[in-house]
Design a protein around this motif. Structure first.
Motif, short mmCIF file in Angstrom:
data_model
loop_
_atom_site.label_atom_id
_atom_site.label_comp_id
_atom_site.label_asym_id
_atom_site.label_seq_id
_atom_site.Cartn_x
_atom_site.Cartn_y
_atom_site.Cartn_z
N VAL A 1 -16.70 42.97 -55.02
CA VAL A 1 -15.58 42.86 -56.16
C VAL A 1 -15.31 41.53 -56.55
N HIS A 2 -15.15 40.55 -55.69
CA HIS A 2 -14.95 39.28 -55.99
C HIS A 2 -15.97 38.26 -55.65
N MET B 1 -16.31 42.98 -66.42
CA MET B 1 -15.23 42.29 -65.98
C MET B 1 -14.03 43.04 -66.12
N GLY B 2 -13.12 43.11 -64.82
CA GLY B 2 -12.05 43.60 -65.08
C GLY B 2 -12.32 45.12 -64.28
N GLY B 3 -13.47 45.39 -64.06
CA GLY B 3 -14.12 47.04 -63.75
C GLY B 3 -14.70 46.68 -62.32
N ALA C 1 -13.01 40.00 -59.74
CA ALA C 1 -12.47 38.49 -60.02
C ALA C 1 -13.95 37.75 -60.05
N LEU C 2 -14.05 36.78 -60.98
CA LEU C 2 -14.98 35.97 -60.96
C LEU C 2 -14.46 34.52 -61.23
N GLN C 3 -14.49 33.47 -59.94
CA GLN C 3 -14.22 32.21 -60.36
C GLN C 3 -15.44 31.45 -60.61
N LEU C 4 -15.43 30.70 -61.75
CA LEU C 4 -16.12 29.96 -62.40
C LEU C 4 -16.29 28.45 -62.32
#
Length: 79
Positions: free
Chosen positions: A27-28, A58-60, A64-67
């Motif tokens: 999820v992360h 995204m959000g599902g 979280a996605l650090q870009l």
């Protein structure tokens, strides 16, 4: 969700992009995306381009996605 699926979605949504996606808990995630399409765009616009490739995930499924979004020239300068 897994990192390989996210990589494929980003690369298919941004033709010519290269994505390196990491994340072990499902999820992360962290991603570095290199794309010529980012040239001349501010970081927020670049991130929105990547988020658009992932849509409702995204959000599902992706909490979280650090870009890190860079152009090929920026990637070369970082080496």
């Amino acid at each position: 969700m897994d990192a390989e699926t996210i990589r494929k979605l980003i690369e298919s949504g941004l033709p010519g992009a290269r994505a390196d996606v990491q994340g072990d808990d499902g999820v992360h995630f962290e991603a570095t995306v290199v794309s010529e399409a980012f040239r001349g765009k501010l970081p927020l616009a670049r991130h929105r381009m990547v988020y658009a490739t992932l849509g409702d995930l995204m959000g599902g499924a992706i909490h979280a996605l650090q870009l890190r979004t860079i152009t090929p020239d920026e990637a070369g300068a970082a080496r």
